[in-house]
Scaffold this motif. Structure first.
Motif, PDB file in Angstrom:
ATOM      1  N   ASP A 127       0.937  -1.257   0.033  1.00  0.00           N
ATOM      2  CA  ASP A 127       0.031  -0.127   0.091  1.00  0.00           C
ATOM      3  C   ASP A 127       0.941   1.217  -0.017  1.00  0.00           C
ATOM      4  N   VAL A 144       2.085  -6.896  -5.082  1.00  0.00           N
ATOM      5  CA  VAL A 144       1.925  -5.598  -5.992  1.00  0.00           C
ATOM      6  C   VAL A 144       1.629  -6.099  -7.523  1.00  0.00           C
ATOM      7  N   ARG A 184       0.095  -8.493  -8.349  1.00  0.00           N
ATOM      8  CA  ARG A 184      -1.324  -8.946  -8.751  1.00  0.00           C
ATOM      9  C   ARG A 184      -2.167  -7.554  -9.268  1.00  0.00           C
ATOM     10  N   ARG A 185      -1.481  -6.201  -8.637  1.00  0.00           N
ATOM     11  CA  ARG A 185      -2.290  -5.267  -8.903  1.00  0.00           C
ATOM     12  C   ARG A 185      -1.857  -4.475 -10.189  1.00  0.00           C
ATOM     13  N   MET A 240      -0.026  -2.250 -11.303  1.00  0.00           N
ATOM     14  CA  MET A 240       0.217  -0.683 -11.403  1.00  0.00           C
ATOM     15  C   MET A 240       1.638  -0.686 -12.034  1.00  0.00           C
ATOM     16  N   THR A 293      -4.629  -9.263  -0.997  1.00  0.00           N
ATOM     17  CA  THR A 293      -3.721  -8.973  -1.950  1.00  0.00           C
ATOM     18  C   THR A 293      -4.357  -8.659  -3.250  1.00  0.00           C
TER      19      THR A 293
END
Length: 275
Positions: A99, A122, A124-125, A127, A274
């Motif tokens: 985060d 991260v 999996r996100r 960005m 997650t």
């Protein structure tokens, strides 16, 4: 007739990590008790105890084993075993640390297993990020994210690990300026951060100098006697993220230092966090 449940065999590193964590939490244990912990046979436990004793983790007792703290400051331990230990704590810390990252940042990641857990979250996100790391394992996870630019500075692979250290990696960090550095430590002693080897400590120092913001990710077992080589001080750190197993005296010591501390509760299930 109902058949008994099939026993799932654990890989050696996972079995040995479970043994060490049980001994840390409960003190000396018998071979029978440890067999129940790992869900294996007593002969398997005996082989694991012999391995851990030779590696310097344990002292054998009559019919069992006793965990001993590392007696040597330069004691590195086994890379695969370090990765398997305190896995749930590291996952919870990783969820929290994820985060702290924002899209399009450049981040430096050392080769610690807690940083690997963060990168796994991260990833999996998805960005967009620029990731610079001396860890072949973190580089492999990062390479699976199309929106990430992944840079591996180079160096020599340390035996038995996926970590790169030494030149040319150290010199590389002198020429970059990243947004965030995610870093671990083998030991946090008072305000001093240490590692077992001079080469790895030197690389961590270079990483920390190259980032605007430095976040230390350490599970609660890392608050202990110092290892061989210092690479930094908590005054160099912007935030410490650890788990709620940290002893009150270590929390008090952190409170006396001007550093932000986040204590993460350890939960059994973190997968839903997650996404």
């Amino acid at each position: 007739m109902q058949l008994p449940p099939k026993r799932v065999e654990l890989v050696p590193a996972k079995r040995r990590a479970l043994i060490l964590e049980h001994l840390r939490a409960h003190g000396p244990a018998s071979i029978q008790q440890l067999a129940e912990v790992i869900g294996g046979s007593q002969s398997t436990v005996r082989r694991d105890l012999e391995h851990l004793t030779e590696a310097g983790y344990l002292e054998r007792t009559h019919g069992g084993a006793l965990l001993i703290p590392p007696a040597r400051a330069a004691f590195e331990g086994e890379f695969s075993l370090h990765q398997a230990m305190c896995r749930m704590q590291k996952r919870c810390i990783g969820v929290e640390a994820a985060d702290r990252l924002s899209p399009r940042q450049s981040i430096i990641c050392d080769s610690s297993s807690t940083v690997l857990e963060t990168i796994s979250v991260v990833a999996r996100r998805a960005m967009p990020l620029t990731v610079v790391t001396n860890s072949l394992e973190i580089a492999l996870v990062s390479a699976g994210v199309p929106s990430w630019r992944v840079i591996v500075p180079g160096g020599t692979v340390r035996p038995g690990s996926t970590m790169l250290a030494g030149p040319p990696g150290e010199a590389f960090f002198a020429g970059i300026h990243a947004d965030v550095c995610l870093i671990g430590a083998l030991a946090v002693s008072g305000s001093v951060l240490t590692d077992a080897t001079i080469e790895v400590a030197a690389l961590k120092r270079a990483m920390m100098r190259s980032a605007e913001r430095r976040i230390l990710l350490v599970d609660s077992t890392k608050f202990r006697a110092p290892c061989f080589s210092a690479f930094g001080d908590l005054s160099d750190i912007d935030e410490v993220i650890t788990d709620d197993g940290i002893a009150p005296e270590h929390l008090d010591a952190l409170a006396a230092i001007d550093v932000k501390v986040t204590v993460v509760p350890v939960v059994d299930e973190v997968e839903h966090l997650t996404a």
